[in-house]
Design a protein around this motif. Structure first.
Motif, short mmCIF file in Angstrom:
data_model
loop_
_atom_site.label_atom_id
_atom_site.label_comp_id
_atom_site.label_asym_id
_atom_site.label_seq_id
_atom_site.Cartn_x
_atom_site.Cartn_y
_atom_site.Cartn_z
N PRO A 81 36.58 34.39 30.27
CA PRO A 81 36.40 33.64 31.53
C PRO A 81 37.70 33.49 32.33
O PRO A 81 38.80 33.63 31.81
N HIS A 82 37.52 33.15 33.62
CA HIS A 82 38.63 32.77 34.50
C HIS A 82 38.17 31.67 35.45
O HIS A 82 36.98 31.60 35.79
N ILE A 83 39.11 30.87 35.93
CA ILE A 83 38.88 29.97 37.07
C ILE A 83 40.14 29.98 37.93
O ILE A 83 41.24 30.31 37.45
N GLY A 84 40.01 29.62 39.21
CA GLY A 84 41.13 29.27 40.06
C GLY A 84 42.05 30.37 40.50
O GLY A 84 43.15 30.08 40.99
N LEU A 85 41.62 31.63 40.38
CA LEU A 85 42.52 32.74 40.70
C LEU A 85 41.74 33.94 41.18
O LEU A 85 40.51 33.99 41.08
N SER A 86 42.49 34.93 41.69
CA SER A 86 41.95 36.27 41.91
C SER A 86 42.73 37.21 41.01
O SER A 86 43.96 37.11 40.89
N THR A 87 42.03 38.10 40.32
CA THR A 87 42.69 39.14 39.54
C THR A 87 42.71 40.42 40.36
O THR A 87 41.77 40.72 41.09
N VAL A 88 43.80 41.17 40.24
CA VAL A 88 43.89 42.46 40.92
C VAL A 88 44.35 43.50 39.90
O VAL A 88 45.38 43.34 39.25
N THR A 89 43.53 44.54 39.75
CA THR A 89 43.83 45.63 38.85
C THR A 89 44.17 46.86 39.68
O THR A 89 43.43 47.22 40.60
N TYR A 90 45.29 47.51 39.33
CA TYR A 90 45.74 48.70 40.06
C TYR A 90 46.30 49.69 39.04
O TYR A 90 47.17 49.34 38.25
N LEU A 91 45.81 50.92 39.05
CA LEU A 91 46.18 51.91 38.06
C LEU A 91 47.03 53.04 38.66
O LEU A 91 46.77 53.49 39.77
N TRP A 146 39.39 43.78 42.91
CA TRP A 146 39.84 42.43 43.26
C TRP A 146 38.71 41.46 42.92
O TRP A 146 37.66 41.48 43.53
N MET A 147 38.94 40.62 41.93
CA MET A 147 37.92 39.69 41.46
C MET A 147 38.41 38.26 41.69
O MET A 147 39.46 37.88 41.18
N THR A 148 37.65 37.49 42.44
CA THR A 148 37.99 36.09 42.69
C THR A 148 37.13 35.21 41.79
O THR A 148 35.91 35.19 41.90
N ALA A 149 37.81 34.49 40.90
CA ALA A 149 37.11 33.66 39.92
C ALA A 149 36.56 32.38 40.55
O ALA A 149 35.45 31.95 40.25
N GLY A 150 37.37 31.74 41.42
CA GLY A 150 36.92 30.49 42.02
C GLY A 150 36.53 29.47 40.96
O GLY A 150 37.29 29.19 40.04
N ARG A 151 35.31 28.96 41.07
CA ARG A 151 34.87 27.92 40.13
C ARG A 151 34.50 28.48 38.75
O ARG A 151 34.25 27.71 37.83
N GLY A 152 34.46 29.81 38.62
CA GLY A 152 34.24 30.37 37.29
C GLY A 152 33.58 31.72 37.30
O GLY A 152 32.57 31.92 37.99
N ILE A 153 34.14 32.66 36.53
CA ILE A 153 33.56 34.00 36.38
C ILE A 153 33.92 34.50 34.99
O ILE A 153 34.89 34.04 34.38
N ILE A 190 35.79 27.96 45.07
CA ILE A 190 34.84 28.76 45.84
C ILE A 190 33.95 29.57 44.89
O ILE A 190 34.24 29.70 43.69
N ALA A 191 32.88 30.13 45.43
CA ALA A 191 31.98 30.95 44.62
C ALA A 191 32.69 32.21 44.15
O ALA A 191 33.48 32.81 44.88
N PRO A 192 32.44 32.62 42.91
CA PRO A 192 33.07 33.84 42.40
C PRO A 192 32.57 35.08 43.13
O PRO A 192 31.43 35.12 43.62
N SER A 193 33.42 36.10 43.18
CA SER A 193 33.05 37.34 43.87
C SER A 193 33.87 38.49 43.33
O SER A 193 34.89 38.29 42.66
N PHE A 194 33.43 39.71 43.65
CA PHE A 194 34.14 40.92 43.22
C PHE A 194 34.12 41.94 44.34
O PHE A 194 33.09 42.12 45.01
N SER A 195 35.25 42.60 44.55
CA SER A 195 35.35 43.65 45.56
C SER A 195 36.08 44.85 44.96
O SER A 195 37.04 44.69 44.19
N HIS A 196 35.62 46.05 45.35
CA HIS A 196 36.28 47.29 44.95
C HIS A 196 36.63 48.08 46.20
O HIS A 196 35.84 48.15 47.14
N PHE A 197 37.81 48.69 46.20
CA PHE A 197 38.25 49.49 47.34
C PHE A 197 38.78 50.83 46.85
O PHE A 197 39.68 50.87 45.98
N ASP A 198 38.23 51.92 47.37
CA ASP A 198 38.74 53.24 47.06
C ASP A 198 40.12 53.40 47.67
O ASP A 198 40.49 52.71 48.64
#
Length: 296
Positions: free
Chosen positions: A58-68, A92-99, A131-139
């Motif tokens: 789990p995560h709360i309170g942050l956004s994770t960013v993975t870059y390879l 880019w995954m925003t945990a917000g209140r929980g993910i 905030i509500a959790p969310s996930f975004s991917h960008f090519d």
């Protein structure tokens, strides 16, 4: 010009190593960046065990960013995402209140191959921590990229050099991947209060000092800085405005210790939804005290 130099601390994860840079005792954050790991580099052999994977957590309170820089990771999360990430792309995954999410090396398990990249956490401002959790991917093609006198820049997130990345950030920041030819110079944008340069590969000179791979150079606020590549080099630039103190326990980040305590209790009690496509196992809450999970 140079406020502090941070050397990565190598951590063996039982299958490969990461280099932990942030948080650091003398520097907990750079702008909103509260966590920074260099994953690898490592060459996986085919058939690596599933124990190398990062099981749901789990995560709360942050956004994770993975870059390879190399390799592939499969991401699955509790908002229904299933997305492989490859070099030059952004998860880019925003945990917000929980993910909750997992990261698995399925491609490497089947075929073997390299793994090299950066895992960073970006703290959320207090008014959007829940905030509500969310996930975004960008090519890679969706991210601003440009060349300038031997420097290739890809803007991963935020704003810099007159460009804006499409990643949904929540505070002023810049995060970029820069590849320099030997002898090339890169001027570091100075329109953010806090800035740092991480040398992922090669060797560079900043303020007449030499820095090799695995070192982060935290720059003095308001002072112009230039990176000179002494050989072909790869650097990550991170910058932003300070958000105030953040507490980190395991995978949880918050401006409130009480909120972290609640998140820990929720995870232990099974109140945080697991990914629909990866819910047969998970990482239990470690015994106290616990550092942040090296991957997110």
């Amino acid at each position: 010009m140079i406020e502090l130099v941070i050397d990565q601390r190598r951590k063996d994860l039982g299958g490969f190593e990461v280099g932990r840079v942030l948080p650091y005792a003398k520097r907990r954050m750079v702008g909103p960046f509260v966590f920074f790991d260099h994953m690898g580099p490592v060459a996986f052999a085919p058939g690596i065990p599933r124990s190398v994977d990062v099981r749901p957590h789990p995560h709360i309170g942050l956004s994770t960013v993975t870059y390879l820089f190399a390799g592939e990771i499969m991401h699955r999360d509790s908002v229904g995402s299933e997305q492989p990430i490859r070099p030059g792309e952004v998860n880019w995954m925003t945990a917000g209140r929980g993910i909750t999410h997992s990261e698995r090396f399925e491609q490497a398990r089947h075929f073997g191959g390299p793994m090299d990249g950066i895992q960073a956490w970006v703290a959320l401002p207090e008014d959007v921590e829940e905030i509500a959790p969310s996930f975004s991917h960008f090519d890679a093609a969706a991210l601003p990229s440009f060349d300038d006198a031997g420097v290739r820049i890809r803007l991963i997130a935020g704003q810099a050099w007159g460009s804006s990345a499409p990643v949904p950030t929540h505070s002023p920041m810049a995060y970029s991947h820069c590849v320099l030819e030997a002898g090339a110079r890169l001027s570091v944008p100075d329109d953010y209060t806090e800035r740092a340069v991480y040398v992922a590969d090669g060797s560079v000179e900043i303020a007449r000092q030499t820095f090799g791979a695995g070192r982060m150079v935290v720059l003095t606020a308001g002072v112009p800085a230039t990176v000179l590549a002494l050989e072909a080099s790869t650097v990550m630039l991170l910058a932003g405005e300070p958000l105030g103190e953040r507490f980190i326990e395991w995978n949880f980040v918050s401006s409130s210790r009480e909120r972290i305590a609640q998140a820990k209790a929720d995870w232990v009690a099974g109140r945080m939804k697991l990914p629909d496509l990866d819910h047969e196992e998970w990482i239990p809450l470690p015994p106290e005290p616990a550092p942040p999970n090296p991957m997110s």
